[in-house]
Design a protein around this motif. Structure first.
Motif, PDB file in Angstrom:
ATOM      1  N   THR A  23      23.748  65.831  84.592  1.00 11.90           N
ATOM      2  CA  THR A  23      23.079  64.893  83.677  1.00 11.90           C
ATOM      3  C   THR A  23      21.913  64.216  84.395  1.00 11.90           C
ATOM      4  O   THR A  23      20.799  64.143  83.868  1.00 11.90           O
ATOM      5  CB  THR A  23      24.075  63.841  83.153  1.00 11.90           C
ATOM      6  N   TYR A  24      22.161  63.737  85.611  1.00 11.15           N
ATOM      7  CA  TYR A  24      21.115  63.069  86.395  1.00 11.15           C
ATOM      8  C   TYR A  24      19.959  64.020  86.694  1.00 11.15           C
ATOM      9  O   TYR A  24      18.789  63.679  86.514  1.00 11.15           O
ATOM     10  CB  TYR A  24      21.721  62.522  87.692  1.00 11.15           C
ATOM     11  N   ILE A  25      20.285  65.241  87.144  1.00 11.18           N
ATOM     12  CA  ILE A  25      19.248  66.224  87.477  1.00 11.18           C
ATOM     13  C   ILE A  25      18.385  66.537  86.258  1.00 11.18           C
ATOM     14  O   ILE A  25      17.168  66.593  86.349  1.00 11.18           O
ATOM     15  CB  ILE A  25      19.883  67.513  88.042  1.00 11.18           C
ATOM     16  N   ASN A  26      19.010  66.720  85.105  1.00 11.43           N
ATOM     17  CA  ASN A  26      18.242  67.044  83.896  1.00 11.43           C
ATOM     18  C   ASN A  26      17.347  65.896  83.467  1.00 11.43           C
ATOM     19  O   ASN A  26      16.236  66.117  82.998  1.00 11.43           O
ATOM     20  CB  ASN A  26      19.175  67.492  82.766  1.00 11.43           C
ATOM     21  N   GLU A  27      17.828  64.658  83.637  1.00 13.06           N
ATOM     22  CA  GLU A  27      17.004  63.505  83.275  1.00 13.06           C
ATOM     23  C   GLU A  27      15.838  63.325  84.242  1.00 13.06           C
ATOM     24  O   GLU A  27      14.744  62.950  83.842  1.00 13.06           O
ATOM     25  CB  GLU A  27      17.848  62.231  83.252  1.00 13.06           C
ATOM     26  N   LYS A  28      16.063  63.618  85.527  1.00 12.95           N
ATOM     27  CA  LYS A  28      15.036  63.340  86.528  1.00 12.95           C
ATOM     28  C   LYS A  28      14.113  64.523  86.818  1.00 12.95           C
ATOM     29  O   LYS A  28      12.932  64.338  87.064  1.00 12.95           O
ATOM     30  CB  LYS A  28      15.702  62.882  87.828  1.00 12.95           C
TER      31      LYS A  28
END
Length: 197
Positions: A23-28
């Motif tokens: 989730t973090y990787i996709n957002e950033k």
């Protein structure tokens, strides 16, 4: 981010699930689509203890959708939150890419972003976050990143240590000495006012 902040308070190890990390990787790191229809989305990284992570993503180049997958060796560069991901055993759809083809194609498919750069078959990632408090920069950075089953075990630098260093700098500053002097003068004036009545 809350898991990261909790873990970095004292620099202790903490676990991040695949879901949280993805989730973090996709957002950033997912890139917005450019005018020519290029971009990247749906990045998924899967972890198994003792093995290099597997990755999957959808890449769009000139409005053509490509499914990519492969493996990545992850290693730190120095001790300040810089990491490199060396991609290998990679495929576009069912087509296996040779090392040379991957080194040629990756920089063309995945342009440098705000938090990463691409060169050959290596993606360099900045895993560091800077907060400015009272004209002092406090840095939180990833010190270790170890795959576990369906998770990764991380450790950051100690935010408490960074805060103590900032406090030490502040105590030795002219601003702090002036505040102590002003406080002492105010207390002396109040005591003097009490006894003069």
């Amino acid at each position: 981010m809350s898991t990261l902040i909790s873990g970095c308070a004292f620099g202790k190890s903490f676990e991040v699930s695949e879901k949280q990390l993805n989730t973090y990787i996709n957002e950033k790191y997912c890139t917005p689509f450019s005018q020519d229809g290029s971009g990247i989305e749906n990045i998924c990284i899967y972890f198994k203890k003792g093995e290099d992570p597997q990755f999957y993503a959808k890449i769009y180049t000139k409005s053509r959708e490509l499914a990519v997958r492969g493996r990545a060796q992850i290693y730190s560069v120095g001790d300040n939150g810089e990491y490199e991901l060396r991609l290998y055993d990679s495929y576009i759809g069912e087509l296996k890419l040779s090392e040379g083809a991957l080194q040629f194609l990756l920089p063309k498919i995945l342009n440098d972003g705000k938090y990463y750069t691409v060169e050959s078959n290596i993606i360099s990632v900045n895993a560091r976050y800077t907060v400015t408090v009272k004209n002092r920069e406090l840095e939180i950075y990833l010190m270790s990143f170890e795959p576990a089953d369906e998770a990764v075990v991380c450790r950051t630098n100690s935010l408490t240590g960074e805060a103590l260093n900032a406090l030490e700098d502040y105590i030795s500053s002219d601003e702090f000495r002036q505040k102590v002097s002003d406080t002492y003068k105010n207390i002396k004036d109040r005591i003097g006012a009490i006894f003069s009545k």
